[in-house]
Structures are given as C-alpha cells and as structure tokens.
Design a protein around this motif. Structure first.
Motif, short mmCIF file in Angstrom:
data_model
loop_
_atom_site.label_atom_id
_atom_site.label_comp_id
_atom_site.label_asym_id
_atom_site.label_seq_id
_atom_site.Cartn_x
_atom_site.Cartn_y
_atom_site.Cartn_z
N UNK A 1 45.74 -66.76 -33.87
CA UNK A 1 44.55 -66.01 -33.44
C UNK A 1 43.32 -66.40 -34.27
N UNK A 2 42.23 -66.68 -33.58
CA UNK A 2 40.95 -66.93 -34.25
C UNK A 2 39.86 -66.23 -33.45
N UNK A 3 38.60 -66.40 -33.86
CA UNK A 3 37.50 -65.75 -33.13
C UNK A 3 37.24 -64.36 -33.69
N UNK A 4 36.33 -63.68 -33.07
CA UNK A 4 35.92 -62.35 -33.54
C UNK A 4 35.34 -61.60 -32.36
N UNK A 5 35.04 -60.32 -32.57
CA UNK A 5 34.43 -59.53 -31.50
C UNK A 5 33.08 -60.13 -31.13
N UNK A 6 32.72 -60.05 -29.85
CA UNK A 6 31.48 -60.66 -29.35
C UNK A 6 30.25 -60.16 -30.10
N UNK A 7 30.31 -58.93 -30.61
CA UNK A 7 29.18 -58.35 -31.33
C UNK A 7 28.99 -59.01 -32.70
N UNK A 8 30.02 -59.69 -33.20
CA UNK A 8 29.98 -60.24 -34.55
C UNK A 8 30.12 -59.17 -35.62
N UNK A 9 30.47 -57.94 -35.23
CA UNK A 9 30.53 -56.82 -36.17
C UNK A 9 31.89 -56.68 -36.85
N UNK A 10 32.94 -57.20 -36.23
CA UNK A 10 34.25 -57.22 -36.89
C UNK A 10 34.85 -58.62 -36.73
N UNK A 11 35.71 -58.98 -37.67
CA UNK A 11 36.32 -60.30 -37.63
C UNK A 11 37.36 -60.41 -38.73
N UNK A 12 37.78 -61.64 -38.99
CA UNK A 12 38.84 -61.84 -39.99
C UNK A 12 38.22 -62.05 -41.36
N UNK A 13 38.72 -61.29 -42.35
CA UNK A 13 38.26 -61.45 -43.72
C UNK A 13 39.49 -61.51 -44.64
N UNK A 14 40.02 -62.72 -44.83
CA UNK A 14 41.20 -62.81 -45.70
C UNK A 14 40.84 -62.50 -47.15
N UNK A 15 41.84 -62.01 -47.86
CA UNK A 15 41.65 -61.74 -49.29
C UNK A 15 41.70 -63.06 -50.05
N UNK A 16 40.79 -63.27 -50.98
CA UNK A 16 40.83 -64.47 -51.82
C UNK A 16 40.59 -65.75 -51.03
N UNK A 17 41.26 -66.81 -51.46
CA UNK A 17 41.06 -68.11 -50.80
C UNK A 17 41.83 -68.10 -49.47
N UNK A 18 41.13 -68.38 -48.37
CA UNK A 18 41.85 -68.34 -47.09
C UNK A 18 42.93 -69.41 -47.01
N UNK A 19 44.05 -69.05 -46.41
CA UNK A 19 45.15 -69.98 -46.15
C UNK A 19 44.89 -70.76 -44.88
N UNK A 20 44.30 -70.06 -43.92
CA UNK A 20 44.22 -70.59 -42.56
C UNK A 20 42.98 -71.43 -42.33
N UNK A 21 43.12 -72.33 -41.38
CA UNK A 21 42.08 -73.33 -41.13
C UNK A 21 40.71 -72.71 -40.82
#
Ligand code: UFG
Length: 340
Positions: free
Chosen positions: A181-201
């Motif tokens: 899963x990637x992407x975020x809500x169309x509003x740009x108000x919520x999305x993915x915020x990994x803790x520390x250094x991201x693992x994912x591409x």
C-alpha cells in the motif's frame, strides 16, 4: 452496523475508518498511538465530517478491551489492524514482536468471544507467502518461509484465527493479505508516517525528495527482472481502504468459515518505475545511488486479485501516477508527518 477498528489511527486504519464512515457504518476506534498520532483521528473526523467514539487503548490491556465492548455491546465485527509492523525492528527485537502481536490478537479474540462478537477481518500481509511458488500469487499458493519475525507474526496470527474458527464454527473470519500500500488521502491531510528511518521504498523516497534524507539507495539492480530491480504490486491506500468495506459486506453474507483474500492492484512495477514516476511528477531528479541487494527481498511480488474481484465485487481504480502524486502531496504538506 457498528464496527470496532483496532489500530484506527494508523496508516491503513485511518483511511479505512474514513471509507467505513462514508459508507454508512458506525465506527468505534482504538489505538495506543505507539506508531500513530491523535492528530490522525482528529483529521479523520474533519475529513469525514463525522464524530465517532475513540479510545486510547493497548491490545495488551485486556481490561481496556473489555471496557470497550462493555460500552458498545452492539459491535458487529472487528477490523483488526493494530500491531507492530517494522520489518527491520522485528529482526532486532523478535521477542517484542512475537509477544505484542500474538498476545494482542489473543486478548482481542478472547474478549470478543466473551462479548459474543465472532466476526473478524484481519489485516495480514503478502509476506506470509515467503518466496512465492507462483507469480502472480493466488490465495491457493501455500504459505511460505517468512524472512523476518514481523512476517512470522502475521503468519501465526492467521493460523490462530483459522484454528479458532475450526474449533468454533460460529466464528466468521476474513484474512486480507495486503501487497504494497502507498499513496495518501486525496486531501493530503493523512498519510503514512513511519517511525524513524523508513524501511519501505515510497516513504524513504518522499523523505529524500522533501530534503529530509540525502539520497535514496536502490537495493539491487541485478535481479532477473526487465530492469534488474525488484517488482512489487503497489496499491493505492484508498483502494485498499475500500476493499475493507467490501470485505465487511461479504462477511455479512457468507456463512462462517475463514476466507483468505489478496488485496493488491494486480499490476507490477519496478523500483525504477516508481522513481521515474515520482521524478516525472516532481519535475526534478531524486538523488540516488545503486546499492547491494537487501537481505530477504524477493525479485517479484505480484497479486492475482481474481478472488477479490469475484467475492467482493471490488476493483482497484487508482493508477500508479495517482498513488505517487498523493504520497507526494501528503509528504509536502506535512514533511514531519503529524508532528507539524
Ligand atoms: N527498496 C529500495 N530502497 C529503499 C527501500 C526499498 O530500493 O530504500 C526496494 C526494495 O529492495 C524492494 C522494493 O523497493 O525491492 C520494495 O520495498 P518495500 O520495503 O517498500 O516493500 P517490500 O515488498 O519489501 O515489503 C512490503 C512491506 C512488508 C510486507 C511486504 C508484503 O513493507 O511489511 O511488502 O509483501 F510484508
């Protein structure tokens, strides 16, 4: 219909809560905010224009789970997202992962059983296929050897739910295996915020693009794929969220048992495809360097989504370009995630 969502403030949880509310479901959410923020909950309420009961609660605190069911005896089903999910951290702290993920799920199903709620949708992962025996991967592909403790906890939680359902046929279980899963809500108000250094591409790439990290490392260009980089099945978070709504409808129709369903886009893209798409959207180059292969990576992971289409009547609708555009919008709007 009232749905309890564990991990409701997380990346997939928060987007799914919006889809549920938009589709007329009542939601009760909880999260311990270990890897998420109360701001996500606030924004979900703003985006949806709906309020819903939310609890700061930990899966390890069985009494807290009891209290939630006591306050909401009419919960029809649980969508269970909560859990530790960082692959690298799981290798460093395997016991923490086995303890928290397995104990959390055991607590949840025990409390559910006591409350007479036996409908569950579990957030699983394509990681349970290990190095898959077939591409594209159907749900009949046997579960494999996982490459990290996080993956094994998904594998084991699935098995716990399957065994529970076999012993107690009143249980109705859906195991959703997500691809990337990637992407975020169309509003740009919520999305993915990994803790520390991201693992994912994608989170790593967008952090480089926004200037938070110096460069992106491309882990291996010598795979047996057309451009030498690994191929993954990326799916827009909004398509994934909608998949849960359809899975709930299906759960309501089906008669018990357990059903495994892949949720991916059914399309494969390489690391270079992702980088090129982002660079096209941003109109500039991302600083990058070719590095050695990352241990445990498989060359190709691609879902066969025939079963999801057939059983759920669901179809992913967003393109790779939209996935990248929406990830980038969120990252630009909130370079520090929910902290800013
Ligand atoms: N990659 C890079 N550079 C990075 C990060 C990743 O080149 O900085 C490459 C990886 O080597 C891989 C591809 O980008 O080839 C995708 O990597 P991700 O870490 O984004 O995704 P994975 O497919 O490895 O893992 C994801 C989730 C897991 C889940 C799995 C399911 O992170 O939680 O999909 O298949 F289990």
């Amino acid at each position: 219909m009232k749905i309890l969502v564990s991990g409701a403030a997380g990346y997939i949880g928060s987007h799914t809560v919006i889809s549920l509310l938009e589709n007329g479901y009542e939601v009760v959410g909880f999260d311990n905010f270990y890897n998420s923020s109360p701001k996500a909950v606030q924004r979900v309420k703003e985006i949806s224009g709906k309020d819903f009961p939310f609890y700061e609660a930990d899966m390890l605190d069985k009494e807290a789970l009891h209290q939630i069911f006591k306050a909401h005896p009419d919960i029809y089903a649980v969508i269970h997202f909560a859990g530790l999910k960082a692959v690298g951290e799981s290798v460093q702290k395997p016991i923490l992962y086995y303890h928290d993920n397995l104990t959390g799920t055991l607590n949840l199903v025990q409390v559910m059983e006591e409350a007479g709620c036996c409908n569950i949708i579990f957030s699983s992962s394509a990681t349970v296929y290990g190095d898959p025996k077939e591409i594209p991967i159907t749900e009949n592909c046997p579960k494999g050897i996982c490459t990290n403790p996080y993956g094994w906890t998904k594998w084991m939680q699935e098995q716990m739910l399957i065994d529970l359902q076999k012993a107690s046929p009143e249980w109705n279980v859906i195991l959703l295996r997500y691809f990337n899963p990637i992407g975020a809500h169309k509003s740009g108000e919520i999305g993915e915020k990994p803790q520390g250094i991201p693992n994912n591409l994608v989170p790593f790439l967008t952090q480089v693009a926004v200037g938070k990290r110096p460069k992106l490392y491309i882990y291996g260009t010598d795979y047996d794929t057309p451009d030498g980089t690994c191929i993954r099945d990326y799916i827009h978070i909004l398509d994934l969220a909608q998949g849960h709504v359809e899975a709930l409808r299906y759960l309501d129709q089906k008669e018990g048992g357990h059903t495994v369903i892949n949720l991916g886009s059914g399309k494969g893209y390489s690391v270079f495809d992702i980088i090129n798409t982002f660079e096209g959207i941003m109109g500039s180059e991302i600083p990058k360097e070719i590095a050695d292969r990352r241990k445990g990576d498989i060359p190709i992971s691609l879902a066969d989504i025939t079963k999801a289409k057939k059983l759920l009547g669901w179809e992913p609708k967003y393109t790779l370009e939209e996935m990248c555009r929406d990830s980038w919008k969120w990252q630009q709007k909130y370079p520090e995630g929910f902290n800013k």
